[in-house]
Write a protein that holds these residues in place. Structure first.
Motif, short mmCIF file in Angstrom:
data_model
loop_
_atom_site.label_atom_id
_atom_site.label_comp_id
_atom_site.label_asym_id
_atom_site.label_seq_id
_atom_site.Cartn_x
_atom_site.Cartn_y
_atom_site.Cartn_z
N UNK A 37 -22.35 16.36 -26.72
CA UNK A 37 -22.96 16.55 -25.40
C UNK A 37 -24.47 16.71 -25.50
N UNK A 38 -24.91 17.47 -26.49
CA UNK A 38 -26.35 17.66 -26.68
C UNK A 38 -27.02 16.37 -27.17
N UNK A 39 -26.27 15.57 -27.93
CA UNK A 39 -26.85 14.28 -28.36
C UNK A 39 -27.09 13.37 -27.16
N UNK A 40 -26.17 13.37 -26.20
CA UNK A 40 -26.38 12.58 -24.99
C UNK A 40 -27.67 13.01 -24.30
N UNK A 41 -27.90 14.32 -24.20
CA UNK A 41 -29.13 14.80 -23.57
C UNK A 41 -30.35 14.43 -24.40
N UNK A 42 -30.18 14.43 -25.72
CA UNK A 42 -31.29 14.03 -26.60
C UNK A 42 -31.63 12.56 -26.40
N UNK A 43 -30.62 11.71 -26.35
CA UNK A 43 -30.82 10.27 -26.15
C UNK A 43 -31.46 9.99 -24.79
N UNK A 44 -31.06 10.78 -23.78
CA UNK A 44 -31.58 10.58 -22.42
C UNK A 44 -32.93 11.26 -22.19
N UNK A 74 -15.33 21.04 -15.64
CA UNK A 74 -14.13 20.27 -15.96
C UNK A 74 -13.73 19.38 -14.79
N UNK A 75 -13.76 19.94 -13.60
CA UNK A 75 -13.41 19.17 -12.40
C UNK A 75 -14.37 18.00 -12.21
N UNK A 76 -15.65 18.26 -12.41
CA UNK A 76 -16.66 17.22 -12.25
C UNK A 76 -16.45 16.09 -13.24
N UNK A 110 -15.94 16.25 -23.96
CA UNK A 110 -17.37 16.09 -24.14
C UNK A 110 -18.11 15.96 -22.83
N UNK A 111 -17.51 15.24 -21.88
CA UNK A 111 -18.15 15.05 -20.57
C UNK A 111 -18.20 16.37 -19.80
N UNK A 112 -17.15 17.20 -19.93
CA UNK A 112 -17.15 18.50 -19.28
C UNK A 112 -18.22 19.42 -19.89
N UNK A 115 -21.53 18.26 -18.55
CA UNK A 115 -21.71 18.70 -17.17
C UNK A 115 -22.08 20.17 -17.11
N UNK A 116 -21.44 20.97 -17.94
CA UNK A 116 -21.75 22.41 -17.97
C UNK A 116 -23.21 22.63 -18.40
N UNK A 117 -23.63 21.93 -19.44
CA UNK A 117 -25.01 22.10 -19.94
C UNK A 117 -26.04 21.64 -18.91
#
Length: 479
Positions: A144-151, A406-408, A469-471, A474-476
């Motif tokens: 999840x943090x890698x996604x934020x790093x890439x973005x 989780x819902x999101x 991972x997506x949840x 979303x939380x972060x």
């Protein structure tokens, strides 16, 4: 030579109470991924494909050739540390390994002076383990943090975020759980360094053998300042059947049952199997067997054994009747020869319940009855308390945030979610239990096939890894 074998089928208790039942059984039995592959905002390459590949890779890092076994600071554990640290750096995190062997990866975000979110799980395993227990929480957080790093959003986090891969949660090597999270939470005394394993090697010696400074003052400095921590979040496989039964990939955890581990040593008179008359024997094996059968009966029917004498209330007994489990997971004998009456028998007891007072009443009553059996059979008994952890209630606000995340995530993947994300109680112990002594905690469960865990048959759908991972992402993003 000491001989060890499994006595009961289960070595860990998992009790799940479904507190929030969906209005109907969800159709969330699997996600059609064809169209989702085109959805770049779901990040399947990182949150699913790469995460699953990393779980497989970590699952091969073992001290055994035919099965997964990775205990506290073993050679395989040291290889896992290097691997996890590399993944953390790949996600843009600053990394280090502390004096207990915990691996840390941290990003300061936009407000480095505010309290940090800690997120993670454990990297150690039981013997003949599955590859998801503990590891899924670590890998999902890093992904999840890698996604934020890439973005390019990693430095925009509203608070510091620190991923921790705890060195030991299972307690396999030293029979003392939460060595990693307990040190950070500050609940372990310095004498912990002197605990020995079956080879009489101390924790301090293991640390020094891996070039880690093991001085008492360094150990005590591992404790985090509560004022510097905002909360702790852990993602973990459910290790039970509820989510699969209701057809949901994710669920939030309301609380964790308390647990006690005992070590019972029964000593008798060692002798020749063919020459000592039955009437003259002081056999610790049969005494231990009688105690174990008694324990099973007491834990199946606590209402028939416990009395309302101040040790247990009516409400506690009712709670025990639905949640109490007791397990003898290991027995060893000495000298362990087929033609010798053993001189000593040692066995472990694992007791878990949602109600702490009820659990304490069970321990009190069981201990009394164990000693009675020893007196009747003219053998000696020693009961050692190896681990105690009270029940933990997760923080309501964190639970609500995780439920929304989780819902999101599931809505983004499925498109339309009619049912509510389930809320569960956990009977299995988690690092969140230790971390609750430091800060507020929250947990998210991930569905696992058949509810199987602590087994090579442990399995999680690739798409459920993706949902986890997506949840987490979303939380972060909404901290």
């Amino acid at each position: 030579m000491t001989y060890t074998f499994t006595f009961f089928h289960s070595c860990i208790f998992l009790f799940y109470l479904l507190l929030s039942t969906p209005s109907r059984a969800s159709s969330f039995s699997g996600i059609e991924t064809g169209d989702l592959e085109k959805r770049g905002d779901l990040f399947p390459q990182i949150l699913r494909d790469e995460a699953v590949a990393r779980l497989v890779e970590l699952g091969k890092v073992s001290d055994a050739s035919g099965y997964l076994e990775r205990t506290f600071l073993s050679p395989a554990s040291m290889r896992a540390i290097d691997l996890i640290q590399t993944w953390m750096e790949d996600a843009g995190l600053r990394t280090w390994v502390d004096q207990m062997g915990n691996v840390h990866g941290r990003v300061e975000g936009a407000n480095e002076n505010t309290e940090a979110l800690l997120i993670g799980s454990h990297m150690d395993t039981v013997v003949d383990a599955g590859k998801f227990d503990g590891s899924l929480g670590i890998v999902s957080a890093i992904s999840a943090l890698k996604v934020m790093h890439v973005n390019g959003k990693l430095q925009s986090l509203r608070r510091p975020v620190e991923v921790i891969a705890f060195c030991d949660e299972e307690g396999v090597r030293f029979q003392t759980t939460f060595l990693g999270s307990g040190a950070i939470a500050g609940i372990l005394p310095a004498t912990t360094l002197e605990i020995t394993d079956k080879r009489n090697v101390t924790i301090k010696e293991v640390l020094k053998g891996n070039s880690i400074e093991a001085a008492e003052e360094m150990f005590l400095q591992l404790k985090y300042d509560p004022k510097s921590v905002w909360g702790y979040v852990e993602l973990h496989i459910e290790q039970g059947p509820v989510l699969e039964q209701v057809g949901f990939p994710l669920g939030v955890v309301k609380g964790i049952a308390g647990q006690t581990r005992l070590k019972v040593t029964v000593k008798g008179s060692q002798g020749h199997a063919g020459t000592v008359p039955m009437s003259m024997r002081q056999d610790p094996m049969v005494a231990a067997a009688e105690q174990i059968v008694l324990m099973e009966s007491l834990c199946k029917h606590p209402e028939e054994y416990l009395s309302f004498d101040g040790h247990c209330s009516d409400s506690s007994i009712k709670s025990l009747s639905s949640s109490l489990v007791c397990t003898v997971g290991e027995i060893s004998t000495w000298p362990s020869a087929s033609n010798v009456i053993p001189g000593q028998v040692t066995y472990t007891v694992d007791i878990r319940a949602i109600d702490d007072l009820g659990r304490e009443a069970v321990i009190y009553d069981l201990s009394h009855r164990i000693y009675q059996i020893c007196d009747k059979r003219s053998v000696s008994c020693l009961i050692e308390h190896k681990h105690d952890a009270g029940a933990v209630i997760c923080d309501p606000d964190l639970t609500s945030q995780l439920k929304s995340a989780a819902y999101s995530a599931l809505k983004r993947m499925e498109g339309d979610i009619q049912d509510e994300v389930p809320t569960l109680m956990s009977g299995a112990g988690h690092d969140a239990m230790a971390m609750s002594r430091l800060t507020k905690v929250g947990m998210l469960f991930v569905r696992c096939r058949g509810g199987i865990s602590h087994s090579p048959q442990e399995d999680v759908l690739d798409d459920d890894v993706w949902a986890a991972g997506l949840a987490t992402l979303s939380f972060l993003e909404n901290l």
